[in-house]
Design an enzyme around this catalytic site. Structure first.
Site, PDB file in Angstrom:
ATOM      1  N   GLU A  14     -12.942  -6.437  18.773  1.00  0.00           N
ATOM      2  CA  GLU A  14     -14.042  -7.384  18.601  1.00  0.00           C
ATOM      3  C   GLU A  14     -13.557  -8.662  17.918  1.00  0.00           C
ATOM      4  O   GLU A  14     -13.997  -9.766  18.261  1.00  0.00           O
ATOM      5  CB  GLU A  14     -15.164  -6.737  17.802  1.00  0.00           C
ATOM      6  N   GLU A  44     -15.290   3.872  19.509  1.00  0.00           N
ATOM      7  CA  GLU A  44     -16.471   4.194  18.709  1.00  0.00           C
ATOM      8  C   GLU A  44     -17.299   5.327  19.302  1.00  0.00           C
ATOM      9  O   GLU A  44     -17.915   6.115  18.563  1.00  0.00           O
ATOM     10  CB  GLU A  44     -17.351   2.940  18.559  1.00  0.00           C
TER      11      GLU A  44
END
Length: 261
Positions: A112, A132
């Site tokens: 990210e 995740e």
């Protein structure tokens, strides 16, 4: 401080930002706040034109959130500081080029962070993932950004499965701009940064604002805002000394001297 988790180096108009938290360059709340301050100062310093963000060492760019710090009490919804996680992805008004030099493992919040840059360069051993899903959580920023950056079906596969991709596949899908031997990565990043630093900063600012604001507009609405001088950076550009300098340099057949004003 030599043990600071974020190290900076200024070279001319270029700021190099190195995440340095052994062993993996994971980001905890305190480090995120430091990064936010660093990138805010970069944004607000008129002498700084381009930033490079990278990780220390040869193995990790950044794996994202520091799970060990979380186990010790860092709340996942805690105070990340200015710019949100990693200081970049929610920093308002950052109208300067940012290059991510991915020097190894780049996953979770680290991916990210890289996606928050404008250009991504990668070492030939870099790998990427959004794991995740395997810990029962969501890669929130990547869920917003990645399907807009690479083919939708590839992004969704990464989000749904957490699978790793190597740098060749990342390049094939357009996630990274260029791949270099690890030993050449930072020199190539600085070559690109020097090229950008020699360019017109007010034009870069206008490009970034238009791209950011036009993302959710249709074409004609975006064009109307440009032609009606409704973007602050475009209005500044068209009233600037640099705008006149560009025209003069062209007519005089010389390289322009950009002042950023």
């Amino acid at each position: 401080m030599t043990d600071a988790p974020v190290k900076t180096r200024r070279t001319g108009h270029i700021l190099e930002v190195t995440l340095d938290r052994p062993k993996a360059n994971a980001i905890d709340l305190a480090t995120s706040r430091i990064m936010g301050e660093v990138f805010t100062e970069f944004r607000d310093d008129s002498d700084m034109r381009v930033a490079i963000v990278t990780g220390a060492g040869e193995k990790f760019f950044c794996p994202g959130w520091d799970l060990k710090a979380a186990a010790d009490g860092d709340a996942v919804d805690g105070d990340y500081g200015k710019g949100g996680f990693g200081g970049l992805q929610e920093l308002r008004g950052l109208n300067k080029p940012v290059i991510a030099a991915v020097n190894g493992i780049c996953c979770g919040g680290g991916l990210e962070l890289a996606l928050s840059a404008d250009i991504i360069l990668a070492a030939d051993h870099a790998t990427f993932a959004l794991p995740e899903i395997k810990s029962g959580t969501v890669a929130d920023a990547a869920t917003v950004k990645l399907p807009k950056r690479i083919p939708y079906h590839i992004a969704m596969e990464m989000l749904f499965t957490g699978r790793w991709i190597d740098v060749e596949e990342a390049a094939r899908w357009g996630m990274v701009n260029h791949v270099y031997p690890a030993a050449d990565l930072m020199s190539e990043a600085h070559k690109l940064a020097e090229l950008l630093a020699s360019g017109p900063p007010l034009v870069y600012a206008a490009i970034k604002e238009i791209v950011r604001e036009a993302e959710d507009m249709n074409f004609q609405d975006a064009m109307n805002r440009i032609t009606k001088s409704q973007f602050a950076t475009v209005e500044t550009l068209y009233r600037s000394e640099d705008q006149l300098e560009g025209a003069r340099a062209f007519s005089e057949r010389r390289d322009p001297v950009w002042k950023g004003k």
